[in-house]
Structures are given as structure tokens and as C-alpha cells.
Design a protein around this motif. Structure first.
Motif, PDB file in Angstrom:
ATOM      1  N   VAL A 181       0.844  -1.200   0.000  1.00  0.00           N
ATOM      2  CA  VAL A 181       0.000   0.000   0.000  1.00  0.00           C
ATOM      3  C   VAL A 181       0.877   1.246   0.000  1.00  0.00           C
ATOM      4  N   VAL A 182       1.967   1.197   0.765  1.00  0.00           N
ATOM      5  CA  VAL A 182       2.887   2.333   0.819  1.00  0.00           C
ATOM      6  C   VAL A 182       3.484   2.619  -0.561  1.00  0.00           C
ATOM      7  N   LEU A 183       3.694   1.573  -1.374  1.00  0.00           N
ATOM      8  CA  LEU A 183       4.207   1.785  -2.731  1.00  0.00           C
ATOM      9  C   LEU A 183       3.247   2.642  -3.552  1.00  0.00           C
ATOM     10  N   PHE A 184       1.952   2.465  -3.350  1.00  0.00           N
ATOM     11  CA  PHE A 184       0.959   3.270  -4.061  1.00  0.00           C
ATOM     12  C   PHE A 184       0.972   4.718  -3.582  1.00  0.00           C
ATOM     13  N   THR A 185       1.069   4.910  -2.270  1.00  0.00           N
ATOM     14  CA  THR A 185       0.921   6.253  -1.702  1.00  0.00           C
ATOM     15  C   THR A 185       2.233   7.017  -1.619  1.00  0.00           C
ATOM     16  N   GLY A 186       3.350   6.283  -1.465  1.00  0.00           N
ATOM     17  CA  GLY A 186       4.630   6.948  -1.291  1.00  0.00           C
ATOM     18  C   GLY A 186       4.775   7.624   0.053  1.00  0.00           C
ATOM     19  N   SER A 187       3.976   7.195   1.030  1.00  0.00           N
ATOM     20  CA  SER A 187       4.006   7.834   2.344  1.00  0.00           C
ATOM     21  C   SER A 187       3.585   6.837   3.415  1.00  0.00           C
ATOM     22  N   LEU A 188       4.164   7.020   4.605  1.00  0.00           N
ATOM     23  CA  LEU A 188       3.768   6.236   5.778  1.00  0.00           C
ATOM     24  C   LEU A 188       2.779   6.992   6.649  1.00  0.00           C
ATOM     25  N   GLU A 200     -11.352   8.642  -7.923  1.00  0.00           N
ATOM     26  CA  GLU A 200     -12.330   7.720  -8.504  1.00  0.00           C
ATOM     27  C   GLU A 200     -11.595   6.658  -9.322  1.00  0.00           C
ATOM     28  N   LEU A 201     -11.868   5.401  -9.040  1.00  0.00           N
ATOM     29  CA  LEU A 201     -11.233   4.303  -9.764  1.00  0.00           C
ATOM     30  C   LEU A 201     -11.910   4.082 -11.111  1.00  0.00           C
ATOM     31  N   THR A 202     -13.208   3.960 -11.094  1.00  0.00           N
ATOM     32  CA  THR A 202     -13.986   3.767 -12.320  1.00  0.00           C
ATOM     33  C   THR A 202     -15.448   4.049 -12.026  1.00  0.00           C
ATOM     34  N   THR A 203     -16.248   4.050 -13.061  1.00  0.00           N
ATOM     35  CA  THR A 203     -17.696   4.235 -12.917  1.00  0.00           C
ATOM     36  C   THR A 203     -18.409   3.104 -13.632  1.00  0.00           C
ATOM     37  N   ILE A 204     -19.286   2.415 -12.927  1.00  0.00           N
ATOM     38  CA  ILE A 204     -20.043   1.294 -13.482  1.00  0.00           C
ATOM     39  C   ILE A 204     -21.526   1.600 -13.382  1.00  0.00           C
ATOM     40  N   ALA A 205     -22.177   1.728 -14.545  1.00  0.00           N
ATOM     41  CA  ALA A 205     -23.620   2.011 -14.606  1.00  0.00           C
ATOM     42  C   ALA A 205     -23.973   3.240 -13.777  1.00  0.00           C
ATOM     43  N   ALA A 214      -8.686  -1.813  -1.449  1.00  0.00           N
ATOM     44  CA  ALA A 214      -9.364  -3.106  -1.496  1.00  0.00           C
ATOM     45  C   ALA A 214      -9.847  -3.410  -2.911  1.00  0.00           C
ATOM     46  N   PHE A 215     -10.135  -2.356  -3.698  1.00  0.00           N
ATOM     47  CA  PHE A 215     -10.532  -2.516  -5.101  1.00  0.00           C
ATOM     48  C   PHE A 215      -9.313  -2.492  -6.023  1.00  0.00           C
ATOM     49  N   VAL A 216      -8.348  -1.647  -5.688  1.00  0.00           N
ATOM     50  CA  VAL A 216      -7.150  -1.519  -6.522  1.00  0.00           C
ATOM     51  C   VAL A 216      -6.300  -2.793  -6.452  1.00  0.00           C
ATOM     52  N   ASN A 217      -6.158  -3.337  -5.254  1.00  0.00           N
ATOM     53  CA  ASN A 217      -5.349  -4.544  -5.056  1.00  0.00           C
ATOM     54  C   ASN A 217      -6.094  -5.504  -4.125  1.00  0.00           C
ATOM     55  N   PRO A 218      -7.117  -6.183  -4.629  1.00  0.00           N
ATOM     56  CA  PRO A 218      -7.909  -7.087  -3.768  1.00  0.00           C
ATOM     57  C   PRO A 218      -7.103  -8.241  -3.200  1.00  0.00           C
ATOM     58  N   PHE A 219      -6.053  -8.671  -3.920  1.00  0.00           N
ATOM     59  CA  PHE A 219      -5.222  -9.764  -3.416  1.00  0.00           C
ATOM     60  C   PHE A 219      -4.548  -9.368  -2.104  1.00  0.00           C
ATOM     61  N   ALA A 220      -4.006  -8.148  -2.049  1.00  0.00           N
ATOM     62  CA  ALA A 220      -3.383  -7.651  -0.823  1.00  0.00           C
ATOM     63  C   ALA A 220      -4.409  -7.527   0.294  1.00  0.00           C
ATOM     64  N   PHE A 221      -5.609  -7.110  -0.058  1.00  0.00           N
ATOM     65  CA  PHE A 221      -6.684  -6.971   0.935  1.00  0.00           C
ATOM     66  C   PHE A 221      -7.006  -8.320   1.579  1.00  0.00           C
ATOM     67  N   LEU A 280      -6.135   1.433   5.576  1.00  0.00           N
ATOM     68  CA  LEU A 280      -5.264   1.020   4.470  1.00  0.00           C
ATOM     69  C   LEU A 280      -6.032   0.612   3.222  1.00  0.00           C
ATOM     70  N   PHE A 281      -7.208   0.034   3.371  1.00  0.00           N
ATOM     71  CA  PHE A 281      -7.868  -0.584   2.229  1.00  0.00           C
ATOM     72  C   PHE A 281      -9.288  -0.090   1.954  1.00  0.00           C
ATOM     73  N   LEU A 282      -9.935   0.562   2.916  1.00  0.00           N
ATOM     74  CA  LEU A 282     -11.341   0.920   2.743  1.00  0.00           C
ATOM     75  C   LEU A 282     -11.583   2.423   2.798  1.00  0.00           C
ATOM     76  N   GLY A 283     -10.560   3.194   2.501  1.00  0.00           N
ATOM     77  CA  GLY A 283     -10.750   4.639   2.406  1.00  0.00           C
ATOM     78  C   GLY A 283     -10.871   5.362   3.722  1.00  0.00           C
ATOM     79  N   GLY A 284     -10.560   4.701   4.837  1.00  0.00           N
ATOM     80  CA  GLY A 284     -10.660   5.364   6.140  1.00  0.00           C
ATOM     81  C   GLY A 284     -12.072   5.808   6.434  1.00  0.00           C
ATOM     82  N   PRO A 285     -12.270   7.063   6.781  1.00  0.00           N
ATOM     83  CA  PRO A 285     -13.618   7.557   7.092  1.00  0.00           C
ATOM     84  C   PRO A 285     -14.423   7.990   5.869  1.00  0.00           C
ATOM     85  N   ALA A 286     -13.917   7.738   4.674  1.00  0.00           N
ATOM     86  CA  ALA A 286     -14.602   8.198   3.462  1.00  0.00           C
ATOM     87  C   ALA A 286     -15.900   7.437   3.235  1.00  0.00           C
TER      88      ALA A 286
END
Length: 350
Positions: A181-188, A200-205, A214-221, A280-286
Motif C-alpha cells: 500500500v505504501v508503494l501506491f501512496t509513497g508515504s507512511l 475515482e477508480l472507475t464508474t459502473i452504470a 481493497a478494489f485496486v489490489n484485492p489480493f493484498a486486501f 489502508l484498504f477501505l478509504g478510512g472515514p470516506a
């Protein structure tokens, strides 16, 4: 990125106090508020929610006699446990025996100091926040080993040794997976990790899918969720206190307020694990419509529900199988995930 004002600074502004004494008072009040919130949720989770969830999964009747929906059980259980006699085993190592429950419960509560819970509800936001939360959470292993050793009971000692062996085997995959996850963000920094998931990752319907990891890297999740189960001692990884094998493991000889602290520490650690997963995976309080803290609470309770589902539905595995799964399975997979993430980000030039 500008972060929300830390809670102690907000309290200081509201009370109109400054200077060293004012900062100290604000920090203590902020810590007391966050601690009270977490302990209140733990009070609901341990004596009441755990029983209700387990009963629902196993088709049984749970607590329902005291108060509405059995909520009075929380108070009754607290009085019952705290009023029991504190029995000290003969030949125990008294200083370690006394300190162990405090170490377990305190390490979990301390981890919430750097967790952003939304709407400015975070005590601190250091640049090494992720390292801090893993460091303080790992102190729990010391408390479990101390309790097992100091009890002068062979079953307790076995439970403490199992806990340390299990935690070491799964903490490394946990940290390595978090590193992806840190590789994606570049920050601790925890706030930066949350902010990186706000895009926004994508838009479906017409439905906007956020860039939660969790959506970007479900395997890590999935890897992190499994390793977290081992860290909090939920099935299939509850061998440190397996009652059919070693009575109650590291907490066999504990009673009264000491048992309450062990029980409290167990559930606070579950919520801390849920808070780390949410961050780390669910957007925190978002989340849409509702305040951030409400979404954060929903997410950590969802993780708690998952741990209780595993407790009711997944059979326990042997301690040798647990160690093998950790060292030969999750460790290899976590490093593979880290390397693959780095390669993909390098190819994409991110």
C-alpha cells in the motif's frame, strides 16, 4: 495535502487555552475522548454483540433477559467479573503477572493515537504513523508471553509461547502487505494513505467506484484480512487459548479485574485491526452522505462481524499447521504481492 486539525488542537481552540499546560490538558482530554469511544464499543462488542452474532450463526438464543435486547448484560457482566476474587497462583512471578494484562490492553488503545477517524478525530498525524501503529500493536505479544510465563502453569506457558510464535509468523506478512500500500501512496503518514484513496477508480452504470486499495489490489486486501485474523486470535488461528487443548492458554490463571483487562485487550485489538484495515484498504472515514466518523465506525464493525463469523464457522487448525501457513504460505504470497505491485507501478510509471 492539508490535513484536518488534530483533535487536541481543536479542543485547545474551543477551550481557549494555550501554553504547555494547555497543550498537555488538550492532549489528555483528546486521548480520553478517543479512549472512551473505543472502550464503549468494546463494552458492546464483548459481553453483548459477540454473543448475539454467535447465536445468530449457530441458531441459538442469546442474552435477552436483562434490559432491552439483553443490553443490560453489559453492566451485569462488568459487575460480576470485577467483583470476583483476584486469585494469585502460588509460585507466580508477581511483577510480570500484574503487568501483563495492562500491556495487552494498553498497547491496543495506544494504536488509535494515529488513526484518522474522520472529521478531525485523530490525536496525531506523524509522518511515520503506519510504523507507529504496527510497533505498538506488536507489544501485545510481550503481554501474552509475560502472562503465560508468570502464571506458573504449563498450559499458560504453552499458550504464551503459541501466541508469540503465531504473532511473529503473521506480523511479517502483515507488514509486507501493508508495504504494498505504501508503494501506491509513497508515504507512511496515515492521512496521506487515506487521501490517496479519495480518487475515482472507475464508474459502473453510473455508480462511482472509489480508488480504495481493497478494489485496486484485492489480493493484498485478502492477505491482510487473513493475517489480521491470526494477529487477533480468531478462528482458525485461536490456538493460543484453545480451551479443548490448553484450558484457556495464557489467561488460564487470571481472574477478576485482570481477566477483564485480558478480555478487553482482545476486543480492542480486534477493533484496532479493523481500524488499520479501514485506513489502508477501505478509504478510512470516506463515504457518501453520512459523517466520516460514522462510516469509519461502520467499517470497523464490519471487520468485527467478519472475525465473529470466522469464529463461528471456521474450524481451528493445529499449531504446527498455523506456523506452516504463516511461514510457507502467507509470507511467500505477501512478498510476491509486494514485488508484483512494484513491477506494475514501475511499468505504469506511477
Amino acid at each position: 495535502m492539508a490535513t484536518a486539525t488534530p483533535l487536541p488542537d481543536t479542543i485547545s481552540d474551543i477551550l481557549g487555552i494555550g501554553g504547555f499546560a494547555g497543550e498537555l490538558l488538550s492532549m489528555l482530554l483528546g486521548a480520553a475522548l478517543v479512549g472512551t469511544i473505543m472502550l464503549t464499543m468494546t463494552a458492546f462488542a464483548g459481553p453483548w454483540a459477540k454473543r448475539k452474532i454467535t447465536a445468530a450463526f449457530t441458531d441459538r438464543v442469546s442474552v435477552n433477559r436483562i434490559g432491552p435486547m439483553g443490553l443490560g448484560t453489559i453492566i451485569v457482566d462488568a459487575v460480576r467479573l470485577l467483583s470476583k476474587e483476584l486469585i494469585i497462583p502460588e509460585g507466580s512471578d508477581r511483577p510480570a503477572y500484574d503487568i501483563a494484562p495492562v500491556v495487552l490492553a494498553g498497547s491496543a488503545i495506544l494504536g488509535f493515537a494515529v488513526i484518522p477517524m474522520g472529521n478531525g478525530i485523530h490525536l496525531a498525524d506523524p509522518e511515520t504513523g503506519l510504523v507507529f501503529v504496527f510497533a505498538v500493536a506488536s507489544i501485545a505479544s510481550l503481554g501474552l508471553l509475560m502472562g503465560g510465563y508468570a502464571s506458573n502453569n504449563k498450559y499458560s506457558l504453552l499458550g504464551g509461547l503459541r501466541a508469540v510464535a503465531q504473532n511473529i509468523a503473521y506480523e511479517i506478512p502483515l507488514v509486507v502487505t501493508a508495504a504494498s500500500v505504501v508503494l501506491f501512496t509513497g508515504s507512511l503518514q496515515m492521512s496521506e494513505i487515506v487521501a490517496a484513496q479519495s480518487a475515482e477508480l472507475t464508474t459502473i452504470a453510473g455508480l462511482r467506484i472509489p480508488a480504495w486499495f481493497a478494489f485496486v489490489n484485492p489480493f493484498a486486501f485478502v492477505l491482510f484480512m487473513v493475517a489480521n485474523l491470526a494477529e487477533v486470535g480468531r478462528n482458525p488461528f485461536d490456538t493460543p487459548e484453545a480451551p479443548t487443548e490448553i484450558v484457556g492458554g495464557y489467561q488460564t490463571e487470571y481472574s477478576s479485574v485482570y481477566f477483564v483487562l485480558f478480555y478487553l485487550g482482545e476486543f480492542v485489538h480486534i477493533f484496532l485491526g479493523g481500524a488499520i484495515i479501514a485506513t489502508l484498504f477501505l478509504g478510512g472515514p470516506a463515504g457518501p452522505f453520512l459523517p466520516g466518523f460514522v462510516w469509519f465506525t461502520i467499517k470497523i464493525w464490519a471487520v468485527f462481524l467478519f472475525t465473529q463469523w470466522c469464529r463461528s464457522a471456521v474450524p481451528r487448525v493445529r499449531i504446527d499447521q498455523i506456523i506452516e501457513i504463516g511461514w510457507k504460505g502467507l509470507l511467500v504470497l505477501s512478498f510476491a504481492n509486494l514485488v508484483l505491485t512494484a513491477v506494475i507501478l514501475g511499468v505504469l510509471g506511477i
